[in-house]
Design a protein around this motif. Structure first.
Motif, mmCIF file in Angstrom:
data_model
loop_
_atom_site.group_PDB
_atom_site.id
_atom_site.type_symbol
_atom_site.label_atom_id
_atom_site.label_comp_id
_atom_site.label_asym_id
_atom_site.label_seq_id
_atom_site.Cartn_x
_atom_site.Cartn_y
_atom_site.Cartn_z
ATOM 1 N N GLN A 147 45.424 -80.127 15.457
ATOM 2 C CA GLN A 147 45.161 -78.786 15.976
ATOM 3 C C GLN A 147 45.688 -77.683 15.047
ATOM 4 O O GLN A 147 45.686 -76.508 15.404
ATOM 5 C CB GLN A 147 45.815 -78.629 17.361
ATOM 6 C CG GLN A 147 45.325 -79.628 18.391
ATOM 7 C CD GLN A 147 43.841 -79.523 18.627
ATOM 8 O OE1 GLN A 147 43.313 -78.462 18.879
ATOM 9 N NE2 GLN A 147 43.143 -80.639 18.523
ATOM 10 N N ALA A 148 46.139 -78.049 13.870
ATOM 11 C CA ALA A 148 46.782 -77.114 12.946
ATOM 12 C C ALA A 148 45.918 -75.919 12.579
ATOM 13 O O ALA A 148 46.434 -74.833 12.310
ATOM 14 C CB ALA A 148 47.232 -77.848 11.684
ATOM 15 N N ALA A 149 44.620 -76.081 12.576
ATOM 16 C CA ALA A 149 43.736 -74.968 12.212
ATOM 17 C C ALA A 149 43.922 -73.770 13.133
ATOM 18 O O ALA A 149 43.782 -72.625 12.702
ATOM 19 C CB ALA A 149 42.281 -75.425 12.234
ATOM 20 N N TYR A 150 44.276 -74.013 14.388
ATOM 21 C CA TYR A 150 44.483 -72.905 15.320
ATOM 22 C C TYR A 150 45.614 -71.985 14.866
ATOM 23 O O TYR A 150 45.576 -70.791 15.107
ATOM 24 C CB TYR A 150 44.772 -73.417 16.736
ATOM 25 C CG TYR A 150 43.551 -73.972 17.419
ATOM 26 C CD1 TYR A 150 42.532 -73.131 17.851
ATOM 27 C CD2 TYR A 150 43.411 -75.339 17.632
ATOM 28 C CE1 TYR A 150 41.401 -73.627 18.483
ATOM 29 C CE2 TYR A 150 42.289 -75.849 18.262
ATOM 30 C CZ TYR A 150 41.292 -74.984 18.681
ATOM 31 O OH TYR A 150 40.179 -75.488 19.299
ATOM 32 N N PHE A 151 46.615 -72.559 14.198
ATOM 33 C CA PHE A 151 47.714 -71.733 13.708
ATOM 34 C C PHE A 151 47.238 -70.796 12.593
ATOM 35 O O PHE A 151 47.853 -69.769 12.343
ATOM 36 C CB PHE A 151 48.873 -72.598 13.206
ATOM 37 C CG PHE A 151 49.537 -73.400 14.292
ATOM 38 C CD1 PHE A 151 50.274 -72.779 15.286
ATOM 39 C CD2 PHE A 151 49.423 -74.777 14.322
ATOM 40 C CE1 PHE A 151 50.898 -73.512 16.287
ATOM 41 C CE2 PHE A 151 50.043 -75.529 15.315
ATOM 42 C CZ PHE A 151 50.772 -74.891 16.300
#
Length: 111
Positions: free
Chosen positions: A35-39
């Motif tokens: 889910q790192a892209a959300y950061f």
């Protein structure tokens, strides 16, 4: 005082939904990295004045290690993935809990 952008609400709700599925398991680190892209896509400006600093604090935690580079200086892991990879289970849980807490506050803005 401005409300948070609906984009922040929708995208953070997707992230939280995914994280909650793994919050109590040993798969939380992998889910956080997935889910790192959300950061990256949820910029602080999408949040209300009262939530900007909280989101910025979360972002600072996720980028504290910096990018991982190889011997030639090529990035092999971005700052967020590299930082999350270095976290133990307790640190992963703490980060997830901070995201959950921010989302609860964000939800209240839209009720």
């Amino acid at each position: 005082m401005k409300k948070s952008n609906i984009f922040a609400y929708i995208e953070l709700s997707k992230m939280v939904e995914e994280l909650r599925q793994s919050a109590a398991s040993d798969k939380l680190k992998e889910k956080l990295k997935a889910q790192a892209a959300y950061f990256n896509i949820l910029e602080p400006r999408y949040f209300s004045d009262s939530l900007i600093s909280e989101w910025e604090g979360i972002l600072a935690i996720t980028k504290q290690k910096g990018a991982k580079v190889d011997d030639e200086g090529k990035v092999i892991s971005n700052a967020i993935s590299n930082t999350i990879e270095s976290f133990n289970q307790k640190e992963c849980q703490k980060l997830a809990d901070q995201v959950f807490g921010l989302f609860e506050k964000l939800q209240k803005e839209f009720q």
